[in-house]
Design a protein around this motif. Structure first.
Motif, PDB file in Angstrom:
ATOM      1  N   PRO A   1      -8.314  -4.986   8.417  1.00 38.85           N
ATOM      2  CA  PRO A   1      -7.921  -6.203   7.814  1.00 38.85           C
ATOM      3  C   PRO A   1      -8.245  -6.439   6.354  1.00 38.85           C
ATOM      4  O   PRO A   1      -7.437  -6.866   5.642  1.00 38.85           O
ATOM      5  CB  PRO A   1      -8.808  -7.149   8.617  1.00 38.85           C
ATOM      6  N   LEU A   2      -9.333  -5.923   5.804  1.00 32.49           N
ATOM      7  CA  LEU A   2      -9.848  -5.907   4.435  1.00 32.49           C
ATOM      8  C   LEU A   2      -9.138  -5.243   3.515  1.00 32.49           C
ATOM      9  O   LEU A   2      -9.336  -5.012   2.276  1.00 32.49           O
ATOM     10  CB  LEU A   2     -11.445  -5.886   4.206  1.00 32.49           C
ATOM     11  N   ASP A   3      -8.374  -4.257   4.096  1.00 33.12           N
ATOM     12  CA  ASP A   3      -7.430  -3.353   3.263  1.00 33.12           C
ATOM     13  C   ASP A   3      -6.219  -3.938   2.986  1.00 33.12           C
ATOM     14  O   ASP A   3      -5.304  -3.526   2.346  1.00 33.12           O
ATOM     15  CB  ASP A   3      -7.107  -1.943   4.205  1.00 33.12           C
ATOM     16  N   THR A   4      -5.842  -5.222   3.591  1.00 37.94           N
ATOM     17  CA  THR A   4      -4.504  -5.522   3.699  1.00 37.94           C
ATOM     18  C   THR A   4      -4.500  -6.993   2.742  1.00 37.94           C
ATOM     19  O   THR A   4      -5.563  -7.814   2.558  1.00 37.94           O
ATOM     20  CB  THR A   4      -3.770  -5.984   4.946  1.00 37.94           C
TER      21      THR A   4
ATOM     22  N   HIS B   1       0.281 -10.479   3.421  1.00 36.72           N
ATOM     23  CA  HIS B   1       1.429  -9.954   4.146  1.00 36.72           C
ATOM     24  C   HIS B   1       0.951  -9.244   5.438  1.00 36.72           C
ATOM     25  O   HIS B   1       1.814  -8.864   6.227  1.00 36.72           O
ATOM     26  CB  HIS B   1       2.548  -9.311   3.345  1.00 36.72           C
ATOM     27  N   GLY B   2       0.028  -8.831   5.619  1.00 34.89           N
ATOM     28  CA  GLY B   2      -0.790  -8.001   6.470  1.00 34.89           C
ATOM     29  C   GLY B   2      -0.521  -6.526   6.300  1.00 34.89           C
ATOM     30  O   GLY B   2      -0.499  -5.779   7.144  1.00 34.89           O
ATOM     31  N   THR B   3       0.110  -6.211   5.014  1.00 35.39           N
ATOM     32  CA  THR B   3       0.308  -4.977   4.720  1.00 35.39           C
ATOM     33  C   THR B   3      -0.797  -4.162   3.760  1.00 35.39           C
ATOM     34  O   THR B   3      -1.664  -5.100   3.107  1.00 35.39           O
ATOM     35  CB  THR B   3       1.584  -4.656   4.117  1.00 35.39           C
ATOM     36  N   MET B   4      -1.013  -3.006   3.720  1.00 32.41           N
ATOM     37  CA  MET B   4      -1.845  -2.366   2.718  1.00 32.41           C
ATOM     38  C   MET B   4      -1.830  -2.767   1.410  1.00 32.41           C
ATOM     39  O   MET B   4      -0.722  -2.700   0.972  1.00 32.41           O
ATOM     40  CB  MET B   4      -2.177  -0.706   3.024  1.00 32.41           C
ATOM     41  N   PHE B   5      -3.034  -2.853   0.943  1.00 29.34           N
ATOM     42  CA  PHE B   5      -2.861  -3.092  -0.753  1.00 29.34           C
ATOM     43  C   PHE B   5      -2.635  -1.877  -1.343  1.00 29.34           C
ATOM     44  O   PHE B   5      -3.108  -0.922  -0.960  1.00 29.34           O
ATOM     45  CB  PHE B   5      -4.398  -3.453  -1.204  1.00 29.34           C
TER      46      PHE B   5
ATOM     47  N   LEU C   1       7.595   3.497  -0.198  1.00 28.73           N
ATOM     48  CA  LEU C   1       8.709   3.460   0.607  1.00 28.73           C
ATOM     49  C   LEU C   1       8.926   2.659   1.884  1.00 28.73           C
ATOM     50  O   LEU C   1       9.898   2.380   2.281  1.00 28.73           O
ATOM     51  CB  LEU C   1       9.096   5.175   0.885  1.00 28.73           C
ATOM     52  N   HIS C   2       7.789   2.464   2.288  1.00 24.43           N
ATOM     53  CA  HIS C   2       7.580   1.691   3.617  1.00 24.43           C
ATOM     54  C   HIS C   2       6.183   1.009   3.797  1.00 24.43           C
ATOM     55  O   HIS C   2       5.218   1.582   3.354  1.00 24.43           O
ATOM     56  CB  HIS C   2       7.725   2.789   4.856  1.00 24.43           C
ATOM     57  N   PRO C   3       6.260  -0.133   4.168  1.00 22.47           N
ATOM     58  CA  PRO C   3       4.975  -1.075   4.186  1.00 22.47           C
ATOM     59  C   PRO C   3       4.089  -0.274   5.290  1.00 22.47           C
ATOM     60  O   PRO C   3       4.519   0.354   6.239  1.00 22.47           O
ATOM     61  CB  PRO C   3       5.154  -2.419   4.618  1.00 22.47           C
ATOM     62  N   ILE C   4       2.715  -0.366   5.172  1.00 18.12           N
ATOM     63  CA  ILE C   4       1.792   0.288   5.853  1.00 18.12           C
ATOM     64  C   ILE C   4       0.997  -1.072   6.706  1.00 18.12           C
ATOM     65  O   ILE C   4       0.342  -1.929   5.915  1.00 18.12           O
ATOM     66  CB  ILE C   4       0.572   0.947   4.816  1.00 18.12           C
ATOM     67  N   LYS C   5       1.098  -1.223   7.869  1.00 16.05           N
ATOM     68  CA  LYS C   5       0.614  -2.485   8.602  1.00 16.05           C
ATOM     69  C   LYS C   5      -0.845  -2.226   8.924  1.00 16.05           C
ATOM     70  O   LYS C   5      -1.013  -1.313   9.314  1.00 16.05           O
ATOM     71  CB  LYS C   5       1.522  -2.860   9.627  1.00 16.05           C
ATOM     72  N   GLU C   6      -1.391  -3.565   8.946  1.00 17.17           N
ATOM     73  CA  GLU C   6      -2.810  -3.553   9.457  1.00 17.17           C
ATOM     74  C   GLU C   6      -2.970  -3.078  10.898  1.00 17.17           C
ATOM     75  O   GLU C   6      -2.066  -3.326  11.772  1.00 17.17           O
ATOM     76  CB  GLU C   6      -3.441  -5.085   9.582  1.00 17.17           C
ATOM     77  N   GLY C   7      -3.979  -2.273  11.152  1.00 19.98           N
ATOM     78  CA  GLY C   7      -3.983  -1.671  12.498  1.00 19.98           C
ATOM     79  C   GLY C   7      -3.415  -0.196  12.700  1.00 19.98           C
ATOM     80  O   GLY C   7      -3.551   0.356  13.573  1.00 19.98           O
TER      81      GLY C   7
END
Length: 174
Positions: free
Chosen positions: A19-22, A25-29, A64-70
């Motif tokens: 979670p602290l990486d996002t 939007h719930g996606t990685m910084f 190119l594509h979002p990276i989601k939490e989890g």
């Protein structure tokens, strides 16, 4: 100087996106991912040169594509091209949904590193020997990227001459 195979510089880094990486939007910084990219690319550059290195430039980071939490994120890097004291490093980033196993290429990046000697000055690096079709394609297209870097570096030098003289509180409308 004897050449080295691309595989000798290959490095891999994996992480679980917390979670602290996002962002909201719930996606990685993007900045967090860029830090991972620089880190794994430096490992490849050091492995190739067997010397300390510094990042000379980050040519591109294409998201190119979002990276989601989890999810997990796996970065793979390797040296694609060398020129005297510099090394171009390619990084590809794969995200995996850990619950479904679905994987996607989510980012690619090119960075340039310079190897340093004991005196802190640039030193020569071994040439690269590409073997696979992917390695050969990146190697053969590297000179074009190097020319683009040279043009961009010249622009940056011109910009620095102009902007280093301006004070942040001065208006550009004066």
């Amino acid at each position: 100087m004897e050449g080295k195979y691309v595989n000798e510089s290959r490095a891999v880094k994996a992480a679980h996106v917390q979670p602290l990486d996002t962002n909201y939007h719930g996606t990685m910084f993007g900045g967090k991912l860029m830090s991972y990219i620089d880190d794994v690319a430096a490992l490849s550059a050091i492995r190739h040169a067997r010397k300390p290195v510094v990042t000379a430039s980050t040519d591109s980071v294409d998201f190119l594509h979002p990276i989601k939490e989890g999810s997990s994120v796996c970065l793979e890097s390797f040296v694609t091209y060398t020129h005297k004291t510099s090394m171009e490093v390619f990084v590809k980033v794969i995200t995996e949904d850990l619950l479904t196993g679905e994987r996607q290429l989510c980012a690619t990046s090119f960075l340039t590193f310079v190897a340093l000697g004991d005196d802190g000055r640039p030193v020569k690096v071994p040439p690269i020997i590409p073997e696979s079709a992917e390695e050969k394609m990146l190697f053969e297209s590297a000179e074009g990227r190097r020319e683009i870097r040279k043009i961009r570096r010249e622009d940056s030098r011109r910009f620095s001459q102009v902007f280093s003289l301006a004070q942040p509180w001065e208006s550009s409308r004066s």
